[in-house]
Design an enzyme around this catalytic site. Sequence first.
Site, short mmCIF file in Angstrom:
data_model
loop_
_atom_site.label_atom_id
_atom_site.label_comp_id
_atom_site.label_asym_id
_atom_site.label_seq_id
_atom_site.Cartn_x
_atom_site.Cartn_y
_atom_site.Cartn_z
N PRO A 143 30.92 12.30 76.10
CA PRO A 143 31.85 13.20 77.13
C PRO A 143 31.92 14.67 76.98
CG PRO A 143 33.06 11.76 75.83
CD PRO A 143 31.68 11.63 75.44
N GLU A 144 31.46 15.33 77.81
CA GLU A 144 31.53 16.60 77.80
C GLU A 144 32.60 17.14 79.03
OE1 GLU A 144 27.79 18.95 77.32
OE2 GLU A 144 26.81 17.02 76.49
N HIS A 162 37.04 -2.44 69.90
CA HIS A 162 37.43 -1.27 69.57
C HIS A 162 38.45 -0.60 70.29
CE1 HIS A 162 33.98 -1.53 66.82
NE2 HIS A 162 33.22 -1.78 67.72
N ARG A 201 26.06 38.41 67.90
CA ARG A 201 26.05 37.21 66.95
C ARG A 201 24.59 37.05 66.92
NH1 ARG A 201 30.83 34.59 66.56
NH2 ARG A 201 32.39 35.44 67.89
#
Length: 284
Positions: free
Chosen positions: A2-3, A108, A165
């Site tokens: 999931p993004e 789960h 960067r």
Amino acid sequence: MPELPEVETIARGVHARVSGDRIVDVWLGRHHEPFKTAPAKMVKGLEGRVILAVRRIGKHIVCELGEAGSGRKGGLQRSVEPSAQWIVHLGMTGRLLVTTPDAPVAAHTHARLTLASGKELRFVDPRRFGRLEWRDLHRERPFAAPGAEPLSIGSAEFSALFRNRKLAIKAALLNQTLLAGVGNIYADESLFRAGLRPGRRAGRLTRAELERLRRSLGEVLHQAIELGGSSVSDYVDANGVRGFFQLEHRVYQRTGEPCRVCGTSVRRTVIAGRGTHFCPRCQR
DNA sequence: CATTTCACCTGGTGGC
DNA sequence: TGCCACCAGGTGAAAT
């Protein structure tokens, strides 16, 4: 995995089905790992609360909660200010599902919130990379993502993120303190659409290239939200429905397959420890 | 500080 | 059929 688009889809679905509802009972699994807040504190903090709204911030799902024991279910909660938050991060394999109480409990399952309407809000996460957190807004600040929102960031702010960067642009896109919500799929897909090699040093990109990237990223995220996200493994939304954006992937997990634009074989490398997919001809 | 690497997890896959 | 090494990747801690 999931993004932003998957989390947005889930948050919208959960919001549509549970806002205005009240949490009447909470069950948490025994694993301590998924919880940022101590289980007993979370149970106590959730029980009796009204879910005012559910929204996405970065990759987090934030449930705004009203005071326990005040107000009633439904539209009466409209103007109530949230006094607590339940924050869900799905990690890699997490699911947040709205079910009927008799729906079989998946393996789960780590949390079950029984609502006044009879519905259940369930958190399921096989790999346990997900996290649950509860915040008391009388004592703590509301949740805020450290990074900027990719859907609303302007071009000046976007290029400033990458100035000077030295790391690869792909690694920079994945850094949640710069941009909140971009993961491996949409990093690869936005770089393809912008025509940029994922290994390019972020600080070396021109202003024009960064603007192309910002637009590509916005477009790919919007399209993915429209299609309900990408179902690449077992992703489903709050209703258990799969998304369709995986059909629109140009490079992600298409190693060796022909580029949809030029036919060149899609190549795979590793950047920032992640599988990285690109077209060597279309991306420079 | 900036950047890189790795551990955390389980299920699915492919080789033998 | 069974076994096992290996990979998937979001995040945060540790290392560089």
